[in-house]
Design a protein around this motif. Structure first.
Motif, short mmCIF file in Angstrom:
data_model
loop_
_atom_site.label_atom_id
_atom_site.label_comp_id
_atom_site.label_asym_id
_atom_site.label_seq_id
_atom_site.Cartn_x
_atom_site.Cartn_y
_atom_site.Cartn_z
N GLN A 28 0.83 -1.20 0.00
CA GLN A 28 0.00 0.00 0.00
C GLN A 28 0.87 1.26 0.00
OE1 GLN A 28 -3.61 0.45 -0.23
NE2 GLN A 28 -2.99 -1.46 -1.21
N ALA A 29 1.89 1.21 -0.87
CA ALA A 29 2.84 2.31 -0.95
C ALA A 29 3.61 2.22 -2.26
CB ALA A 29 3.83 2.25 0.21
N HIS A 30 4.21 3.35 -2.65
CA HIS A 30 5.15 3.32 -3.75
C HIS A 30 6.44 2.70 -3.23
CE1 HIS A 30 2.57 6.48 -5.62
NE2 HIS A 30 2.90 5.77 -6.68
N VAL A 31 7.10 1.97 -4.11
CA VAL A 31 8.34 1.30 -3.73
C VAL A 31 9.37 1.47 -4.85
CG1 VAL A 31 7.20 -0.43 -2.28
CG2 VAL A 31 7.65 -0.94 -4.70
N LEU A 32 10.61 1.29 -4.48
CA LEU A 32 11.70 1.16 -5.44
C LEU A 32 12.17 -0.28 -5.34
CD1 LEU A 32 13.91 4.34 -4.92
CD2 LEU A 32 12.75 3.66 -7.01
N LEU A 33 12.05 -0.99 -6.43
CA LEU A 33 12.54 -2.37 -6.49
C LEU A 33 13.92 -2.37 -7.13
CD1 LEU A 33 9.31 -4.05 -7.86
CD2 LEU A 33 10.10 -4.05 -5.50
N TYR A 34 14.79 -3.23 -6.63
CA TYR A 34 16.12 -3.40 -7.22
C TYR A 34 16.56 -4.82 -6.93
CZ TYR A 34 17.77 -2.28 -2.47
OH TYR A 34 17.98 -2.27 -1.12
N PRO A 35 17.58 -5.32 -7.64
CA PRO A 35 17.94 -6.73 -7.51
C PRO A 35 18.17 -7.21 -6.08
CG PRO A 35 19.09 -5.78 -9.36
CD PRO A 35 18.39 -4.64 -8.65
N GLU A 36 18.69 -6.35 -5.22
CA GLU A 36 19.00 -6.77 -3.85
C GLU A 36 17.85 -6.58 -2.88
OE1 GLU A 36 21.03 -4.37 -5.42
OE2 GLU A 36 22.38 -5.89 -6.22
#
Length: 98
Positions: A28-36
């Motif tokens: 229920q939020a914006h996120v930053l996804l990255y490989p780690e």
């Protein structure tokens, strides 16, 4: 030793690969996804990064947020945005668009 990035009102920022910015229903939020991993953003952080599209200048971003939040203290909005952008740049989440 900490280096500070000077954020210019004319600069335009974009999310830096390999980061992927999106809304995550489960969080229920914006996120930053990255490989780690994942960075869960608060509402304001999400609104700032959502506008880091490579076309919106920092000055425009500040004006949009001041209007969106119906802010009477634009200086507080400006300072908060500039601080968040400096931290985001320092963490490598965003980069200046050439």
């Amino acid at each position: 030793m900490t280096t500070t990035t000077m954020i210019s009102p004319a600069c335009r920022y974009e999310i830096r690969p390999p980061f992927l910015f999106r809304w995550e229903d489960s969080q229920q939020a914006h996120v930053l996804l990255y490989p780690e991993g994942i960075v869960k953003l608060n509402a304001t952080g999400g609104e700032i990064l959502r506008r880091c599209d490579g076309t919106t200048s920092v000055a425009e971003l500040i004006d949009q947020l001041a209007l969106s939040y119906n802010a009477s203290d634009v200086d507080a909005i400006r300072n908060g945005v500039l601080n968040f952008l400096e931290v985001s740049h320092g963490k490598g989440w965003i980069r200046a668009k050439a």
